[in-house]
Design a protein around this motif. Structure first.
Motif, PDB file in Angstrom:
ATOM      1  N   SER A 206       0.827  -1.125  -0.120  1.00 43.77           N
ATOM      2  CA  SER A 206      -0.021   0.061  -0.129  1.00 43.77           C
ATOM      3  C   SER A 206       0.839   1.395   0.033  1.00 43.77           C
TER       4      SER A 206
ATOM      5  N   GLN B  76       0.528   3.611   2.285  1.00 49.14           N
ATOM      6  CA  GLN B  76       0.866   3.790   3.500  1.00 49.14           C
ATOM      7  C   GLN B  76       2.188   3.042   3.879  1.00 49.14           C
ATOM      8  N   TRP B  77       2.188   1.816   3.426  1.00 48.42           N
ATOM      9  CA  TRP B  77       3.181   0.914   3.643  1.00 48.42           C
ATOM     10  C   TRP B  77       4.626   1.625   3.026  1.00 48.42           C
TER      11      TRP B  77
ATOM     12  N   ASP C  26       5.835   4.592   4.994  1.00 51.66           N
ATOM     13  CA  ASP C  26       6.434   3.839   6.398  1.00 51.66           C
ATOM     14  C   ASP C  26       7.939   3.200   5.983  1.00 51.66           C
TER      15      ASP C  26
ATOM     16  N   ARG D 251       3.304  -0.582  12.772  1.00 48.78           N
ATOM     17  CA  ARG D 251       2.675   0.229  12.043  1.00 48.78           C
ATOM     18  C   ARG D 251       1.728  -0.739  11.063  1.00 48.78           C
ATOM     19  N   THR D 252       2.549  -1.757  10.334  1.00 50.64           N
ATOM     20  CA  THR D 252       1.645  -2.566   9.414  1.00 50.64           C
ATOM     21  C   THR D 252       0.843  -3.404  10.124  1.00 50.64           C
ATOM     22  N   ARG D 253       1.065  -3.953  11.364  1.00 56.19           N
ATOM     23  CA  ARG D 253       0.192  -4.713  11.908  1.00 56.19           C
ATOM     24  C   ARG D 253      -1.039  -3.931  12.474  1.00 56.19           C
ATOM     25  N   ALA D 254      -0.814  -2.740  12.900  1.00 54.89           N
ATOM     26  CA  ALA D 254      -2.018  -1.742  13.176  1.00 54.89           C
ATOM     27  C   ALA D 254      -2.866  -1.519  12.338  1.00 54.89           C
ATOM     28  N   ARG D 255      -2.668  -1.339  10.954  1.00 58.32           N
ATOM     29  CA  ARG D 255      -3.282  -1.204   9.782  1.00 58.32           C
ATOM     30  C   ARG D 255      -4.436  -2.467   9.479  1.00 58.32           C
ATOM     31  N   TYR D 256      -4.003  -3.554  10.050  1.00 63.59           N
ATOM     32  CA  TYR D 256      -4.753  -4.808   9.699  1.00 63.59           C
ATOM     33  C   TYR D 256      -5.460  -5.128  11.289  1.00 63.59           C
TER      34      TYR D 256
END
Length: 63
Positions: free
Chosen positions: A27, A29-30, A33, A50-55
């Protein structure tokens, strides 16, 4: 360019290639980051969380 930046850049490139080989994509966003990670603004744990929070996944406390 520092060796650390180049090392992190190669790790990110490998992640993108891996995602594509699995039929996925990364993404925007990724990507944003990943730039912070490459430039040393955030560490790998923060990048991961940050990646885990998005999911909606729980935080990892340590690698």
């Amino acid at each position: 360019m520092s060796d650390d930046i180049e090392f992190r850049r190669e790790l990110v490139r490998g992640s993108v290639v891996s995602a594509r080989l699995e039929g996925g994509a990364v993404s925007d966003q990724w990507r944003a980051d990943s730039k912070d990670y490459i430039n040393g603004v955030i560490d790998s744990l923060t990048f991961l969380n940050r990646t885990r929070a998005r999911y909606g996944l729980p935080k990892v406390m340590a690698l």
